[in-house]
Enzyme design. Structure first.
Site, PDB file in Angstrom:
ATOM      1  N   ASP A  77       0.836  -1.196   0.000  1.00 24.22           N
ATOM      2  CA  ASP A  77       0.000   0.000   0.000  1.00 24.22           C
ATOM      3  C   ASP A  77       0.873   1.249   0.000  1.00 24.22           C
ATOM      4  OD1 ASP A  77      -2.288   1.544   0.061  1.00 24.22           O
ATOM      5  OD2 ASP A  77      -3.187   0.456   1.736  1.00 24.22           O
ATOM      6  N   GLU A 121       3.023   5.326  -3.572  1.00 29.87           N
ATOM      7  CA  GLU A 121       3.326   6.587  -4.291  1.00 29.87           C
ATOM      8  C   GLU A 121       4.570   7.306  -3.754  1.00 29.87           C
ATOM      9  OE1 GLU A 121       0.349   6.400  -2.485  1.00 29.87           O
ATOM     10  OE2 GLU A 121      -0.751   5.375  -4.051  1.00 29.87           O
ATOM     11  N   ASP A 163      -7.773   4.555  -4.047  1.00 31.76           N
ATOM     12  CA  ASP A 163      -8.929   4.700  -3.169  1.00 31.76           C
ATOM     13  C   ASP A 163     -10.004   5.582  -3.809  1.00 31.76           C
ATOM     14  OD1 ASP A 163      -7.378   3.210  -1.478  1.00 31.76           O
ATOM     15  OD2 ASP A 163      -6.785   4.906  -0.214  1.00 31.76           O
TER      16      ASP A 163
END
Length: 776
Positions: free
Chosen positions: A390, A393, A463
């Site tokens: 997760d 980025e 998300d």
């Protein structure tokens, strides 16, 4: 003539005859070099189809080792000629031209078809001080044809398929995967090799990449003829794709989040009791305890007292487990302490808020070693099967201008930020492969960069809010993502944030049920079929029971996915072995049909299927365009329809409009509860006539890297439409567990109204590895 602040002087160059500035050039075995108006220009052929253009101010000294590009220049036969001020460098597949007066570079096919051209005086270097180091803002402008259609730039949420006349700021973020690459319908691709924030801008005057930091202008042009060919060349440049395990093509259930080991195990148990197929469950965040202990890579003994027993329980149910891991660490973790002591943290705030968490320096190979040592000892040694990486980025919160100047192993963070997911996944992939070769690395990642396909990465779209517009946008998002060379992509079924549907019953809210089912129908035809989200639990039994429409429609999708496993796995092999793609725009096969060039609501799934998901609330039908020069079969009814027109297809809630191209051969797997439950000893082979066709069935051990040593088998099927004859070729290859004999049940274009019924109008072939023919 001199470069003023390393920008081209437009007025001077236009006013004086270009012949005055003719320069000499140097020829090398790989291309040519020249110095033009104080700028070094290098053109290097990496292969007959790939050329690199590099420009930098004379006297600027630097070393660049590309993070994305792994290919080294081949010994390419080149013909170099000069005509006045223009040097031509020609290979068998691509010709590059350099104007020695202006520095302009352009490209054509060997036959003279124009591909891509820079603008005259289109290179710009603006000096920048980078923590005491001389660098530049670098910009290069190109000129595209007026009607040219381009694709790429990664995964953007602008809802566009063609990225023509778009301005896109390329900086990684949740829901945005930024890759400075585009490809043209003319059959070429351009990869801009820079990792700093970059603005892509296409307007009527020019098309440009403008990066905030760089030592040089550095880009690669590749000639591929069509979209698939360009993708193949991008893989040649940045790396090929390893095989995913067979189980990862099955259904995956997740939630934000399972809060105890007992809750997680119970999910797998309920699916097995219901006899709804499933192959994976996901443990999301906070299994480590409080936020100050964020990403400790260890299980909280209160809520996960026996993590090894938890994992063993999942395995005993013939399921697999993803476990989440983040690049940031809370201040009370041992990882944080060690990274801080060794100056291996990047000093800005990352998720979760107010926790003090910082990301580690993914660019540092020693830091990647340390990361894996904790992950291996605390989690992987217990036996999980895959990683949920997760925030790749990464999340960047409470942003300050000084954050961009934070030091990393390679330089300031601003210079390298877009490659963060590439380096993070590199560390996990390479270390797991070194640790254990009998389990394929499976990485579920929230971001990606060019070249990440070589690290077993399957990127999800982030998300997203649960709404119809976001569902619609994911079709062009995944197509453009795939056209940059990354084949594996998935999405949270139903969208991540579903709070607006809590009132009215959550998972029993009819509006959410409709959105969720339509989203699942789309996700059935992505490379990973995965349910996940917050606010509302998404397990199938949350939506009711068998006999309820929302339950039954989901079960139908999941069963369809499992019956298609032989097709999925063969497509995965094509991705690995032939540099193919999973999801493709219709323009990939029908570029001559102008109606499909910017069609953003349909896609090709592998080589045989056309998928037209329902993406409007309340829709009971939808218009489907079937491309010209083709014939199609309605998957559900078996009706054959000529292409080149739009049709209105009825689409009740449990039907996704789905078409099979004439000439397709589709293997139909057994009804199973998990991917490897049954051998493929009896396979239906479904023929869709109307054109000749081929299909290669691929099999191996399902979850090891032995296929890289040749331990796999293939069986090629050929349909001769004129003779109505199917030829099943000799089996090639071998591996432990290979089926020595089996049955193929061959049938013609059956209707599939009921997925649980097998065709009874087939011809049975006993097959032992030697060629057989079936005539209809």
């Amino acid at each position: 003539m001199k470069l003023n602040l390393y920008k081209w002087l437009f007025v001077t160059c236009i006013a004086m005859p270009s012949v005055l500035f003719a320069q000499n050039y140097q020829q090398s075995k790989e291309g040519v070099k020249a110095v033009i108006d104080g700028v070094s220009v290098n053109i290097v052929f990496y292969s007959p189809a790939i050329a690199r253009v590099e420009k930098f101010p004379v006297g600027h000294h630097f070393t660049k080792n590309s993070l994305a590009v792994i290919k080294q220049p081949e010994n390419v036969p080149l013909t170099v000629t000069r005509n006045s001020n223009v040097v031509a460098i020609k290979s068998s597949k691509l010709t590059a031209y350099l104007n020695l007066a202006t520095g302009k570079v352009w490209f054509e096919t060997p036959s003279g078809q124009a591909l891509l051209s820079e603008k005259d005086y289109g290179a710009q270097f603006s000096p920048m001080d980078d923590k005491g180091k001389q660098m530049y803002e670098v910009r290069q402008a190109f000129k595209l044809d007026t009607t040219e259609v381009i694709y790429g730039l990664g995964q953007q949420q602008n809802g566009k398929l063609s990225q023509r006349f778009e301005k896109v700021f390329l900086q990684q973020g949740n829901t945005r995967v930024c890759i400075p690459f585009f490809q043209s319908i003319k059959g070429y691709g351009l990869y801009w090799d820079n990792y700093s924030p970059t603005t892509f801008n296409d307007n009527k005057q020019e098309t440009s990449f403008d990066s905030e930091r760089g030592d040089n202008i550095d880009y690669y042009v590749m000639a591929g003829r069509g979209t698939d060919g360009v993708v193949a060349e991008m893989r040649t440049l940045t790396g090929q794709v390893p095989m995913k395990p067979l189980w990862a093509f099955g259904f995956i259930q997740s939630r934000e989040r399972y809060k105890t080991q007992f809750e997680l195990v119970e999910v797998a148990r309920k699916y097995r009791e219901l006899k709804v197929p499933i192959d994976g469950v996901v443990q999301d965040w906070q299994y480590w305890g409080p936020d100050s202990n964020w990403n400790a890579m260890a299980f909280d003994p209160k809520t996960y007292p026996r993590p090894k027993a938890m994992i063993d329980s999942i395995h005993r149910m013939n399921a697999h487990l993803f476990i989440v891991s983040w690049p940031g660490f809370g201040p009370k973790t041992p990882q944080y302490a060690e990274f801080s002591k060794k100056n291996m943290l990047i000093n800005f705030d990352t998720w979760p808020p107010n926790s003090g968490a910082k990301p580690y320096d993914v660019y540092n190979p020693e830091a990647r070693d340390i990361y894996w040592s904790y992950l291996n000892k605390g989690v992987f040694s217990l036996g999980p099967d895959a990683w949920w990486l997760d925030s790749t980025e990464p999340d960047h919160i409470n942003i300050k201008e000084s954050d961009w100047e934070q030091p990393t192993y390679l330089g300031t963070y601003r210079n390298w930020l877009n490659a963060f997911p590439l380096q993070h996944t590199k560390g996990v992939y390479e270390h797991q492969r070194e640790t254990l070769t009998q389990k394929r690395v499976m990485l579920l990642t929230r971001s990606a960069f060019a070249g990440q396909q070589r690290f077993g990465s399957d990127t999800w779209s982030g998300d997203l809010g649960s709404n119809w517009e976001n569902l619609r946008r994911q079709i062009p998002a995944v197509l453009n993502f795939g056209l940059t060379g990354l084949p594996y992509w998935n999405v949270d079924i139903g969208g991540f944030f579903a709070g607006s549907f809590r009132q009215g019953g959550g998972a029993m809210n009819p509006d959410f049920q409709e959105l969720y089912v339509r989203w699942m129908e789309f996700s059935t035809f992505t490379s990973m079929m995965r349910s996940h989200g917050t606010d509302i639990p998404r397990e199938i039994y949350q939506f009711g029971k068998r006999g309820d429409w929302a339950f039954d429609a989901q079960e139908k999708c999941i069963n369809l996915r499992y019956r298609l496993l032989p097709y999925l796995y063969a497509t995965g092999w094509n991705v690995t072995n032939q540099a193919a793609s999973f999801l493709r725009p219709l323009a990939a096969d029908y570029a001559g049909d102008t109606k499909v060039l910017d069609l953003n609501t349909e896609f090709l799934f592998g080589k045989s299927f056309l998928v037209a998901p329902v993406i409007e609330k309340g829709a009971k039908s939808r218009s489907v365009y079937l491309p010209t020069n083709s014939s199609w079969f309605d998957f559900w009814t078996g009706e054959q329809i000529a292409g080149g027109k739009a049709i209105e297809r009825q689409a009740p809630i449990d039907v996704v409009p789905l078409y099979v191209k004439a000439g397709s051969i589709i293997p139909w797997g057994p009804k199973v509860q998990y991917a490897a439950e049954k051998k493929w000893d009896v396979l239906d082979i479904r023929i869709y006539p109307g054109a000749d066709g081929d299909f290669t069935l691929y099999e191996d051990e399902n979850d090891s890297y032995n296929y890289e040593q040749g331990k796999y088998s293939t069986i090629t099927f050929h349909w001769d439409n004129q003779q109505k004859k199917l030829t099943i070729g000799d089996r090639h290859g071998d591996f432990p567990g290979l089926l020595k004999s089996r049955k193929f049940r061959v049938t013609i274009a059956p209707a599939l109204k009921d997925l649980n019924e097998d065709s009874n109008t087939y011809k049975t072939v006993a097959y032992t590895g030697k060629s057989k023919t079936v005539v209809f």
